[in-house]
Motif scaffolding. Structure first.
Motif, PDB file in Angstrom:
ATOM      1  N   ASP B  92       0.836  -1.197   0.000  1.00 47.71           N
ATOM      2  CA  ASP B  92       0.000   0.000   0.000  1.00 47.71           C
ATOM      3  C   ASP B  92       0.877   1.255   0.000  1.00 47.71           C
ATOM      4  N   LEU B  93       0.232   2.435   0.106  1.00 48.30           N
ATOM      5  CA  LEU B  93       0.961   3.704   0.036  1.00 48.30           C
ATOM      6  C   LEU B  93       1.997   3.839   1.147  1.00 48.30           C
ATOM      7  N   ASP B  94       1.750   3.177   2.264  1.00 50.60           N
ATOM      8  CA  ASP B  94       2.681   3.259   3.398  1.00 50.60           C
ATOM      9  C   ASP B  94       3.689   2.119   3.393  1.00 50.60           C
ATOM     10  N   ASN B  95       3.754   1.414   2.248  1.00 48.54           N
ATOM     11  CA  ASN B  95       4.703   0.308   2.090  1.00 48.54           C
ATOM     12  C   ASN B  95       4.363  -0.903   2.954  1.00 48.54           C
ATOM     13  N   GLU B  96       3.112  -0.978   3.405  1.00 48.73           N
ATOM     14  CA  GLU B  96       2.679  -2.163   4.152  1.00 48.73           C
ATOM     15  C   GLU B  96       2.191  -3.219   3.163  1.00 48.73           C
ATOM     16  N   PRO B  97       2.454  -4.489   3.432  1.00 46.86           N
ATOM     17  CA  PRO B  97       1.991  -5.542   2.527  1.00 46.86           C
ATOM     18  C   PRO B  97       0.465  -5.595   2.501  1.00 46.86           C
ATOM     19  N   LEU B  98      -0.107  -5.769   1.314  1.00 53.69           N
ATOM     20  CA  LEU B  98      -1.548  -5.959   1.197  1.00 53.69           C
ATOM     21  C   LEU B  98      -1.890  -7.378   1.623  1.00 53.69           C
ATOM     22  N   SER B  99      -3.066  -7.560   2.241  1.00 57.18           N
ATOM     23  CA  SER B  99      -3.466  -8.904   2.642  1.00 57.18           C
ATOM     24  C   SER B  99      -3.654  -9.784   1.402  1.00 57.18           C
ATOM     25  N   GLU B 100      -4.193  -9.193   0.360  1.00 51.12           N
ATOM     26  CA  GLU B 100      -4.328  -9.884  -0.928  1.00 51.12           C
ATOM     27  C   GLU B 100      -3.744  -8.981  -2.003  1.00 51.12           C
ATOM     28  N   PRO B 101      -2.783  -9.422  -2.784  1.00 51.02           N
ATOM     29  CA  PRO B 101      -2.324  -8.593  -3.901  1.00 51.02           C
ATOM     30  C   PRO B 101      -3.496  -8.265  -4.825  1.00 51.02           C
ATOM     31  N   ARG B 102      -3.495  -7.029  -5.381  1.00 54.56           N
ATOM     32  CA  ARG B 102      -4.591  -6.630  -6.274  1.00 54.56           C
ATOM     33  C   ARG B 102      -4.059  -6.419  -7.684  1.00 54.56           C
ATOM     34  N   ILE B 103      -4.862  -6.816  -8.647  1.00 52.33           N
ATOM     35  CA  ILE B 103      -4.463  -6.640 -10.045  1.00 52.33           C
ATOM     36  C   ILE B 103      -4.997  -5.299 -10.530  1.00 52.33           C
TER      37      ILE B 103
END
Lengths: 388, 157
Positions: B92-103
């Motif tokens: 995400d914008l804060d460089n946190e990993p997304l729970s599910e990658p988004r296309i």
């Protein structure tokens, strides 16, 4: 004088409004489209684009001129954005002039746009960070502080009253009543109305100040040989000047705008003007505040220091006076979409010198006029002298 | 060389924080208002056409970017097209990993020039390919607000 003569051959503007539904691009397009149509040209006839627009934070779009570019006709063309804060509108015309005077381009479309209604809660907030982050921001400054301190310094140096200055606001808002694009025209406003309006930061009261506005203005500028072809009434750029004082407002003369004088001297030298009071017939000095019109008239050497208020009281600066000042209605009356407001002043001189100003037309067939803006960190002067 | 180059921690030099406290209130504009109202009320796309330049603008524009003329020729365009290019977003914008990658895909619409960048869903990232046929999935009518988020995502046809 550098290169060939440069003319203004067309102008257009949107209505100045409090809240435009149009996007900033759409505002820019409307003004540009009207300017092209006014001289029967199309975008294909334009060699280069100059975009003028003030702080990105107003429209809420970072890199605003890149965003605006297609609305300014910039597709597939050389483009530049100049930026000197509130001085931008007149500076954009100066840039248009040197693009053509350099010989590089025959035709330039100059477009200035501002959509201040986007900025919430108020565009003032966008100015908070112009103050020094170390010595001033901890005081929670407001932009009005600068103007209030400056106005007070000006009043005290010359023994002026609020009433002396309020006449400017009355004149301009009354003049604007004749402008079809104006936002705050009022034929019935009185000095008492100004003096009874709320105090914002003493001595600045609400009706001493121009409004937050949305709008756009455009000019078509061209080389001599193109101007001769497209119009039988070209208006020539006779002189341009711009100048910057210190960025420290604590280190400049707040009662007298030296930077305006220096900019005016540059423009007058280029135009061969040695006696501006006799040779300038009509003036559109920058009037975001009523005292600034007086301040700037003195910096432009159109009146002696401290004497502009008396001339205003005597009617000299009325539309039918010896030196009509802000016959458009100025920023106080037409509105103040920052960069667009400055270019509106150049457009007004263009219309006045061509006799196309309608109900705003000053009598006596003026031959030479001046537009001036002010801005940056309140220390830049930009001046254009036009003539026929 | 400034002090900050030689000190261990930024707070070893005097410093303070501030922000530029503005928010934007944006309008969709003259062309955009009609575009988003059509999505909200009918769940379909409108475009404007420049007949001189043979360009169908979607999202619609008030004027032609190329010839600068006013555009008042409006047409309905289909909400389907193909994947021109795509990426799979992991942070995400804060460089946190997304729970599910988004296309995220740039979808070129069949009936228009240009198209939209939007999410792609109902497919695994490893199955996406350039040129894949996709269509827009609109939110239910009572959930639509007249914004780009009224399109939930694009999905394979």
């Amino acid at each position: 004088m550098i290169g060939d003569r440069v003319a203004v051959v067309g102008a257009g503007m949107t209505k100045f409004v409090r809240r435009a539904q149009e996007t900033p691009k759409e505002l820019a397009w409307e003004a540009a489209h009207l300017a092209l149509r006014s001289c029967e040209m199309t975008i294909d006839d334009i060699d280069a684009i100059v975009i003028g627009t003030a702080p990105d934070a107003f429209d809420g779009v970072h890199m605003k001129s890149e965003y605006l570019s297609d609305g300014c006709g910039a597709w597939g063309k050389p483009v530049i954005r100049g930026y000197v804060g509130g001085g931008t509108g007149v500076f954009a015309a100066i840039q248009g002039w040197y693009h053509v005077a350099s010989g590089l381009f025959d035709t330039v479309l100059v477009v200035c746009e501002e959509k201040m209604s986007s900025c919430r809660p108020h565009p003032q907030a966008a100015f908070l960070t112009i103050f020094d982050h170390t010595t001033e921001r901890p005081l929670k400054p407001n932009l009005l502080w600068i103007f209030a301190l400056e106005m007070n310094a000006y009043m005290n140096r010359y023994g002026l009253s609020k009433r002396d200055i309020a006449t400017v606001s009355v004149k301009n808002k009354r003049n604007a009543a004749d402008h079809p694009a104006a936002m705050l025209g009022d034929p019935d406003i009185t000095v008492e109305d100004v003096l009874n309006s709320p105090v914002l930061a003493w001595p600045v009261q609400r009706l001493d100040v121009s409004p937050v506005t949305d709008g756009a203005v455009a000019l078509v500028m061209s080389a001599n040989h193109v101007a001769r072809r497209v119009t039988d009434r070209p208006v020539w750029v006779e002189g341009v000047g711009w100048n910057l004082d210190t960025a420290y407002w604590t280190n400049r003369d707040l009662a007298y705008p030296v930077y305006v004088e220096e900019a005016a001297r540059m423009a007058y030298d280029m135009a061969g003007i040695s006696e501006p009071r006799k040779q300038i017939h009509i003036a559109e000095p920058y009037d975001p505040f009523d005292y600034k019109e007086l301040h700037h008239l003195e910096g432009l050497m159109l009146f002696d220091r401290g004497e502009a208020p008396r001339a205003a009281a005597d009617g000299v600066t009325q539309r039918d006076g010896d030196l009509p000042v802000c016959p458009s209605g100025g920023l106080l009356g037409v509105g103040n979409p920052i960069a667009a407001a400055g270019l509106m002043k150049v457009a007004e001189i263009f219309w006045q010198l061509r006799g196309e100003a309608g109900a705003r037309q000053v009598p006596g067939n003026p031959k030479r006029g001046l537009a001036q803006a002010w801005g940056d960190l309140m220390q830049v002067g930009t001046v254009v002298v036009l003539g026929v | 060389m400034s002090l900050l180059h030689r000190i261990e921690h930024p707070d070893d030099a005097l410093n303070w924080h501030g922000d530029m406290p503005t928010e934007g209130r944006y309008t969709a504009g003259i062309a955009g208002e009609r575009f988003f109202r059509e999505i909200k009320e009918k769940g379909q796309f409108l475009a404007t056409v420049c007949l001189d330049c043979d360009i169908t603008y979607m999202p619609p524009r008030l004027y032609c970017e190329e010839c600068f003329s006013h555009l008042d020729e409006w047409v309905e365009v289909g909400s389907w097209g193909h994947v021109h290019t795509f990426t799979v977003v992991h942070r995400d914008l804060d460089n946190e990993p997304l729970s599910e990658p988004r296309i995220l895909a740039f979808v070129t619409l069949d009936d228009a020039d240009g198209g939209l960048v939007h999410y792609l869903d109902e497919i695994e990232p490893e199955d996406v390919y350039l040129g894949m046929r996709v269509e827009a999935v609109f939110r239910a009518e009572d959930e639509r607000q007249g914004s780009i988020s009224d399109i939930e995502y694009f999905r394979p046809v």
